[in-house]
Write an enzyme that holds these catalytic residues in place. Structure first.
Site: not given
Ligand code: CTP
Ligand code: CA
Length: 227
Positions: A33-36, A99
């Site tokens: 995942a990512n920090r969006s 994102a």
């Protein structure tokens, strides 16, 4: 013909917004995942609805509530996000604020990976995800009139955004500088540059809700000038 009124500049328009991160499963309990946070995309969906548009928000996993007055479709992966977007077409405007994970594990393990019996750490093999913005911008039959992308960059922000605009084939890129990344990803403010083939407009730092309102107003102007 819908009444054109100053406070509902997108009355009668169909808008698709993507928002949030995507989660790409590794096994039943793990994902990439990512920090969006989804804050910017969700604010844009809300602003478009406030401007009178019929809005579908396709959101990855976020911890913020669904905006009022918007149809929200919840997805996890990039492939699910693309499928939901394609099912929502046709639209007048698409705004890709998600994102999206660029890569996903090439296969999802059916069982949880175990340490036991594995002498070495497992290796992740990744494959590229579909590009939702590019798919919309280069759609052969149902390309929205205006396709807007985002670009998070850490250096030569405007140059990279220009290259991205061309590569994707979209009409506008909203570029932000995430080099001093404390604050933008997850935060409530954003500093953006609107990059179109013809010019660049740089806005001062402001709340994401205000970026959303102003962006929607600009998009309505561009759409109006379009015909
Ligand atoms: N995007 C998308 N689908 C993807 C990747 C990106 O729709 N699989 C969209 C994002 O929503 C954003 C724009 O493309 O509007 C730019 O995303 P970004 O990550 O900045 O661009 P990439 O082309 O993925 O390039 P890179 O990450 O290498 O900078
Ligand atoms: Ca990317």
């Amino acid at each position: 013909e819908a009444m054109l009124s100053a406070d509902k500049p997108l009355a009668g328009k169909r808008v698709i917004v993507t928002s949030g991160p995507t989660h790409e499963p590794i096994d039943p309990v793990r994902y990439l995942a990512n920090r969006s946070s989804g804050k910017q995309g969700h604010a844009i969906a809300a602003a478009a609805a406030a401007a009178g548009a019929q809005v579908t928000l396709v959101s990855g996993p976020v911890s913020i509530p669904d905006p009022q007055g918007v149809t929200t479709i919840h997805v996890e992966t990039a492939r699910e996000m693309l499928a939901a977007v394609e099912e929502t077409l046709p639209a007048d405007i698409a705004i890709c604020a998600a994102a999206v994970a660029d890569w996903r594990p090439d296969s999802e393990g059916a069982q949880k990976m175990k340490k036991e019996g594995n002498k070495q750490a497992p290796e992740l093999s990744l494959v590229e995800n579909p590009d939702i913005l590019r798919t919309l911008a280069q759609h052969h039959t149902l390309r929205p009139t205006l396709v807007v992308g985002f670009a998070a960059e850490t250096e030569t922000v405007v140059d990279h955004a220009r290259a991205k605009l061309e590569r994707k084939g979209c009409d506008l890129i909203v570029a932000n500088d995430v080099s001093h990344a404390t604050g933008i990803m997850g935060g409530d403010h954003n500093t953006v540059h609107l990059v179109s083939p013809a010019d660049v407009e740089s806005w001062e730092d402001m709340p994401k809700t205000e970026v959303a309102a102003r962006l929607v107003a600009r998009i309505a102007e561009i759409l109006k000038a379009h015909r």
